[in-house]
Scaffold this motif. Sequence first.
Motif, short mmCIF file in Angstrom:
data_model
loop_
_atom_site.label_atom_id
_atom_site.label_comp_id
_atom_site.label_asym_id
_atom_site.label_seq_id
_atom_site.Cartn_x
_atom_site.Cartn_y
_atom_site.Cartn_z
N GLY A 160 0.80 -1.23 0.00
CA GLY A 160 0.00 0.00 0.00
C GLY A 160 0.82 1.28 0.00
O GLY A 160 0.32 2.34 0.33
N ALA A 161 2.11 1.18 -0.38
CA ALA A 161 2.96 2.38 -0.35
C ALA A 161 2.68 3.33 -1.51
O ALA A 161 3.04 4.49 -1.46
N LEU A 162 2.04 2.82 -2.56
CA LEU A 162 1.60 3.70 -3.64
C LEU A 162 0.12 4.00 -3.45
O LEU A 162 -0.66 3.10 -3.09
N ILE A 163 -0.27 5.25 -3.71
CA ILE A 163 -1.68 5.60 -3.59
C ILE A 163 -2.44 5.07 -4.81
O ILE A 163 -3.53 4.53 -4.69
N GLN A 164 -1.81 5.23 -5.98
CA GLN A 164 -2.43 4.79 -7.24
C GLN A 164 -1.84 3.43 -7.64
O GLN A 164 -0.65 3.21 -7.46
N SER A 165 -2.68 2.56 -8.18
CA SER A 165 -2.17 1.32 -8.76
C SER A 165 -1.33 1.68 -9.98
O SER A 165 -1.79 2.45 -10.80
N ARG A 166 -0.13 1.10 -10.08
CA ARG A 166 0.72 1.47 -11.22
C ARG A 166 1.26 0.24 -11.92
O ARG A 166 1.96 -0.57 -11.33
N TRP A 167 0.94 0.17 -13.19
CA TRP A 167 1.35 -0.92 -14.07
C TRP A 167 1.82 -0.25 -15.34
O TRP A 167 1.05 0.50 -15.94
N TYR A 168 3.08 -0.42 -15.73
CA TYR A 168 3.68 0.25 -16.91
C TYR A 168 3.95 1.74 -16.64
O TYR A 168 3.76 2.58 -17.52
N ALA A 169 4.36 2.08 -15.43
CA ALA A 169 4.71 3.47 -15.12
C ALA A 169 6.21 3.70 -15.34
O ALA A 169 6.96 2.76 -15.59
N THR A 170 6.62 4.96 -15.25
CA THR A 170 8.04 5.31 -15.36
C THR A 170 8.47 6.08 -14.11
O THR A 170 7.74 6.96 -13.64
N ASN A 171 9.65 5.72 -13.59
CA ASN A 171 10.19 6.39 -12.41
C ASN A 171 11.39 7.25 -12.79
O ASN A 171 12.10 6.93 -13.75
N HIS A 172 11.63 8.27 -12.01
CA HIS A 172 12.88 9.03 -12.17
C HIS A 172 13.33 9.56 -10.82
O HIS A 172 12.51 9.98 -10.02
N VAL A 173 14.64 9.51 -10.58
CA VAL A 173 15.20 10.09 -9.35
C VAL A 173 15.22 11.61 -9.50
O VAL A 173 15.59 12.13 -10.55
N LEU A 174 14.86 12.29 -8.43
CA LEU A 174 14.79 13.76 -8.45
C LEU A 174 16.02 14.35 -7.78
O LEU A 174 16.73 13.65 -7.04
N PRO A 175 16.26 15.65 -8.00
CA PRO A 175 17.44 16.28 -7.39
C PRO A 175 17.47 16.15 -5.87
O PRO A 175 18.55 16.15 -5.27
N ASP A 176 16.31 16.01 -5.22
CA ASP A 176 16.33 15.87 -3.76
C ASP A 176 16.44 14.41 -3.31
O ASP A 176 16.36 14.12 -2.11
N GLY A 177 16.62 13.51 -4.27
CA GLY A 177 16.86 12.12 -3.92
C GLY A 177 15.60 11.27 -3.87
O GLY A 177 15.69 10.04 -3.86
N ARG A 178 14.43 11.91 -3.83
CA ARG A 178 13.20 11.10 -3.88
C ARG A 178 13.01 10.63 -5.31
O ARG A 178 13.71 11.04 -6.22
N GLN A 179 12.02 9.80 -5.54
CA GLN A 179 11.69 9.51 -6.93
C GLN A 179 10.25 9.86 -7.24
O GLN A 179 9.39 9.87 -6.36
N ILE A 180 10.04 10.19 -8.50
CA ILE A 180 8.70 10.47 -8.99
C ILE A 180 8.27 9.26 -9.82
O ILE A 180 9.10 8.64 -10.48
N ILE A 181 7.00 8.90 -9.71
CA ILE A 181 6.47 7.75 -10.43
C ILE A 181 5.33 8.27 -11.29
O ILE A 181 4.34 8.79 -10.77
N ILE A 182 5.50 8.13 -12.59
CA ILE A 182 4.61 8.81 -13.53
C ILE A 182 3.80 7.82 -14.35
O ILE A 182 4.36 6.93 -15.00
N GLY A 183 2.48 7.96 -14.31
CA GLY A 183 1.59 7.24 -15.22
C GLY A 183 1.40 5.78 -14.89
O GLY A 183 1.45 5.36 -13.73
N GLY A 184 1.21 5.01 -15.94
CA GLY A 184 0.81 3.62 -15.82
C GLY A 184 -0.56 3.47 -16.45
O GLY A 184 -1.24 4.47 -16.75
N ARG A 185 -0.95 2.23 -16.65
CA ARG A 185 -2.22 1.96 -17.31
C ARG A 185 -3.38 2.55 -16.51
O ARG A 185 -3.48 2.30 -15.31
N GLU A 186 -4.21 3.36 -17.18
CA GLU A 186 -5.37 4.00 -16.53
C GLU A 186 -4.95 4.86 -15.33
O GLU A 186 -5.74 5.06 -14.41
#
Length: 553
Positions: A160-186
């Motif tokens: 349950g660490a993600l709020i949105q279900s993510r399948w086929y998403a893309t991640n990227h590390v950010l300048p502050d060291g966290r990561q952003i998780i973008i998109g996914g099916r629906e």
Amino acid sequence: MTTRIKKFPFLILIGQLLLLLPRHRNSAYAAGGGRWDLLMSNIGISSMHMQLLNNDRVVMYDRTDFGASNISLPNGKCRNNTNDLTLKVDCTAHSVEYDVSTNSVRPLMVQTDVWCSSGSATSDGTLVQTGGFNDGENVVRVLKPCNGNKSTCDWKEIEGALIQSRWYATNHVLPDGRQIIIGGREAFNYEFYPKTLSTNNIFNLTFLQQTNDLREENNLYPFVFLNVDGNLFIFANNRAILFDYTRDIIVKTYPQIPGGDPRNYPSTGSAVLLPLKNLEAQIIQAEVLVCGGTKNGSFLRAQRGNFLGALNTCGRITITDPNPQWIMETMPLARIMGDMVILPNGNVLIINGATAGTAGWELGRNPVLSPVIYRPDNPVNSRFDVQNSSTIPRMYHSTTVLLRDGRVLVSGSNPHGLYNFTGVLYPTELSLEAFSPSYLDSESVNLRPRVVSPSSRRKVKYGGQVNIRFIIPGPINRNLVKVTMVAPGFNTHSFTMNQRILELSSGNVTQVGTSTFKINSIFPNSSKLAPPGYYMLFVVHQDIPSEGIWIRI
Ligand SMILES: *[C@@H]1O[C@H](CO)[C@@H](O)[C@H](O)[C@H]1NC(C)=O
Ligand SMILES: *[C@@H]1O[C@H](CO)[C@@H](O)[C@H](O)[C@H]1NC(C)=O
Ligand SMILES: *[C@@H]1O[C@H](CO)[C@@H](O)[C@H](O)[C@H]1NC(C)=O
Ligand SMILES: *[C@@H]1O[C@H](CO)[C@@H](O)[C@H](O)[C@H]1NC(C)=O
Ligand SMILES: *[C@@H]1O[C@H](CO)[C@@H](O)[C@H](O)[C@H]1NC(C)=O
Ligand SMILES: *[C@@H]1O[C@H](CO)[C@@H](O)[C@H](O)[C@H]1NC(C)=O
Ligand SMILES: *[C@@H]1O[C@H](CO)[C@@H](O)[C@H](O)[C@H]1NC(C)=O
Ligand SMILES: *[C@@H]1O[C@H](CO)[C@@H](O)[C@H](O)[C@H]1NC(C)=O
Ligand SMILES: *[C@@H]1O[C@H](CO)[C@@H](O)[C@H](O)[C@H]1NC(C)=O
């Protein structure tokens, strides 16, 4: 240059003739440079996702509901998961750790379904992997690298660490060291991991809805790169935006890629951020290269048995330009589901994939066995170079990563819902190969630098200067020495998240001993240029890279 162009049709012919010869799996054969080696004929799983960690081990996994894999869990352990759609009690592993130094694998235990998930290594070198299918779609899993032959580190899962279900998403590390998780099916939104008080939410991104073709999608696993200004370049389907995630606004909309054909899953092309250079300049340029894909409609046609040819075009764009325009180039070989790997010298290897059909179960045709090298600094029309071929098709669900020694690891390929070795066009692949670009040829041994210092795992500061000492056995050309740092990426579905190379600003090369030299290099002064974490540092001489050393910024 001219000899290369003239040689080329001839080499294709040789390649085709050789394909007719009996195939010996671990004998590589001539075509145009580079060498293939079969490292292991069976790693037990069909690697669908891959990440190199800073202990020179590569974490791989496929999907937990593939049924039994070909490697047992250690110590008689079994996965007992009532949610599994195929095998509720499964005593086989679906993730392994490959140790480069011993050329062996160790089974890992992953509980929830990691199929078509995403991830990235974080600033302390831990692999954080997010989402997946079924009971895995909201799960975050972490694996901290550990050393030693008796290492027992394994996946830890956070439900349950993600709020949105993510399948086929893309991640990227950010300048502050966290990561952003973008998109996914629906999932036309993004979120962060870990979350802070102000980001404990999901944020809509209508661009993902706008680029989602109703029946084919064509915008999954979007190509995401951290631009030098700290904004994110996001490419989906056939167009791109520059996105300020801190203010949740689109700061720039790029023109559609010429031709308008889709480039993202299932019309899977690939993309890289080209080497970042001149890091001391007032204005730093960033360029993106997108290659391959297929025509809109291919996915639906392939399902009816009509396999359209893949695209043979790449689009290159300077994303930092005030008035950015795509420049199109033609690849020597059309390709869908190709991977793009940035080599330590800044060239781009385009590898794996097919010439027809699309991504998805059973939908790819005609493997492309020859990788191609793209030299971004060469004049237009002399950038591509076809390489020696492999014998093993690497179709849907194949993977590749760069190793610290300069080789490129290749594995996976399973276009079937389960493991299937018989009665199919492209059997499930459990093998592991390495492609050695021609810079590893023995003829280059006198040109190849060897880094003497700093020592491996050195911590460096943003804007910090470091004297790098190296040995070059043969004659040196001091004007052709450069220092690069490469972030190890997370590869799946033909895209490598967080893949990034920077050429460091360096002083003159000075000689400090017999065959020993010194160069003073300055690390980038901002985490927008290089997010915090482990990088491989290479000294490159006349395009021949040293073995890399790990540094941490
Ligand atoms: C790869 O291609 C080169 C150049 O055509 C050739 O000389 C070499 O023998 C090939 N390498 C292998 C291992 O087949
Ligand atoms: C792996 O495959 C081989 C050959 O088919 C088989 O003999 C072996 O039992 C399999 N191992 C596991 C753990 O499935
Ligand atoms: C699996 O878990 C179920 C439910 O907890 C239990 O009834 C069953 O005995 C377990 N099976 C194995 C092989 O551990
Ligand atoms: C580690 O294990 C591998 C595979 O079992 C073996 O080949 C290698 O020699 C071992 N290395 C050490 C340092 O014990
Ligand atoms: C985000 O999108 C969802 C689905 O379209 C919608 O229900 C929700 O209101 C949107 N949220 C915001 C803050 O716009
Ligand atoms: C980094 O370098 C650039 C270019 O020299 C300069 O404009 C910028 O102010 C520097 N940033 C920091 C944080 O030192
Ligand atoms: C792809 O084709 C579909 C259906 O024909 C159409 O709705 C969609 O706009 C097309 N996508 C692009 C990017 O042209
Ligand atoms: C493999 O695929 C073939 C062709 O679709 C099918 O006949 C066979 O049952 C499959 N085997 C397995 C083990 O799923
Ligand atoms: C580097 O070498 C060039 C040409 O030899 C010289 O002009 C320049 O001053 C040198 N730079 C430094 C920092 O020594």
